[in-house]
Design an enzyme around this catalytic site. Structure first.
Site, PDB file in Angstrom:
ATOM      1  CG  HIS A  56      -1.781  -1.205   1.329  1.00 57.19           C
ATOM      2  ND1 HIS A  56      -2.671  -1.582   0.346  1.00 57.19           N
ATOM      3  CD2 HIS A  56      -1.879  -2.154   2.304  1.00 57.19           C
ATOM      4  CE1 HIS A  56      -3.286  -2.695   0.709  1.00 57.19           C
ATOM      5  NE2 HIS A  56      -2.813  -3.060   1.894  1.00 57.19           N
ATOM      6  CG  HIS A 218      -6.256  -6.013   1.195  1.00 52.34           C
ATOM      7  ND1 HIS A 218      -7.070  -5.392   2.114  1.00 52.34           N
ATOM      8  CD2 HIS A 218      -4.985  -5.851   1.622  1.00 52.34           C
ATOM      9  CE1 HIS A 218      -6.314  -4.877   3.074  1.00 52.34           C
ATOM     10  NE2 HIS A 218      -5.047  -5.134   2.806  1.00 52.34           N
TER      11      HIS A 218
END
Length: 329
Positions: A56, A218
């Site tokens: 991320h 995700h």
């Protein structure tokens, strides 16, 4: 799969080494752990930590530094860090006034951060936390019960980091966190899936002319797939969903965060931002803080997210605008 990597199994380790090599003036590595710690002198203030699975970037290590996080713990790609890693971050952040943890609402993260908190408290460290659940796209999804924690987490880091720097107590920071988290809401969309290095292919595939509203960071499913539309139409959907969830009224003040998910060029982000700004102005919404760029990505996913935070206390705006010394803010 085309990636600028060496061993797919070593991407997190080599990334952490690269972060330290490029930013030694800001942070350092906690020996033997996948934890990055700011270089500032300890001054008896509350420590602030966050973390989660890698992939991320720049979250979360990019927000370690003066005025934001004391430390960030980096799990494997899209995988929660382990309790021992989190405990190491707590110990590194502890200056004697307790440590506050910012946790995104994923089952693995919550379980492991809470286990680390119990271990830290057994060693005499006071720990408190907040769970960020800003994603309004779906109520429940893979890895989570309730709403997911996504890009709005960055605003929590910023406001709580300012409070910690100002010397507020652990109890006061907990109270502040409980107040601001419900005022932060996010929704996103994806044009393509993310490619995990060890898997070698995207987690999901969309047709060349297709996109999906509400995909998680995700690759969790969203709420609707459609044929790709102009930016103005995408902005219309996301703005309408957010303002409806807020029950927003003309004249209210909001902070705005437009976040790229990894592969969306800044040109496209700014086009989208222009459409969002027009819509908010038409609704009489006053935007008092703005941020745009890649802050909470999903590897190479193409897409973006839109975050609004309702400003109910002018001190929140002061906190958002205060200068910091980090890699990514």
């Amino acid at each position: 799969m085309k990636k600028i990597i060496n061993d797919p199994r070593a991407v997190v380790e080599e990334m952490l080494q690269g972060l330290v090599a490029m930013h030694p003036e800001i942070l350092h590595r906690q020996e033997d752990y996948q934890v990055l710690v700011r270089n500032t002198d300890q001054a008896g203030r509350v420590g602030l930590i966050s973390g989660g699975g890698s992939g991320h970037e720049p979250s979360h290590a990019g927000f370690v530094g003066q005025g934001m996080l004391s430390a960030a713990v980096c799990g494997a790609v899209f995988t929660s860090p382990t309790p021992d890693q989190i405990l190491a971050a707590i110990k590194a952040a502890d200056e004697g006034a307790g440590v506050f943890m910012v946790i995104k609402n994923y089952s693995g993260d919550i379980m492991n951060f809470e286990m680390a908190q119990e271990l830290a408290e057994m060693e005499g460290i006071q720990v408190a936390s907040v769970v960020v659940d800003d994603d309004i796209a779906v109520e429940n999804s893979l890895y989570t019960q309730g709403r997911r924690g996504v890009a709005g987490t960055i605003l929590v880091h910023k406001i709580l980091g300012h409070a910690a720097r100002e010397g507020q107590s652990l109890e006061a920071i907990k109270e502040l966190a409980n107040r601001i988290v419900p005022q932060i809401k996010t929704i996103g969309l994806a044009l393509s899936g993310a490619t995990l290095p060890e898997v070698g292919k995207p987690g999901f595939v969309l047709a060349d002319d297709e996109f999906e509203y509400g995909v998680g960071i995700h690759g969790e499913p969203g709420y609707r797939k459609e044929t790709l539309k102009p930016s103005a139409d995408l902005a219309q959907e996301l703005v309408a969903k957010l303002l409806e969830d807020f029950q927003a009224q003309a004249g209210q003040e909001f902070a705005l965060l437009i976040n790229g998910l990894g592969s969306t060029p800044l040109m496209e982000q700014y086009i989208f931002a222009n459409d969002v700004a027009k819509l908010l102005e038409e609704r009489g919404i006053s935007v008092v803080f703005r941020k745009l760029g890649n802050y909470m990505t999903s590897l190479d996913m193409a897409g973006l997210s839109l975050t609004l935070m309702r400003i109910t206390d002018e001190q929140d705006l002061v906190a958002l605008m205060s200068p910091v010394d980090t890699i990514a803010w």
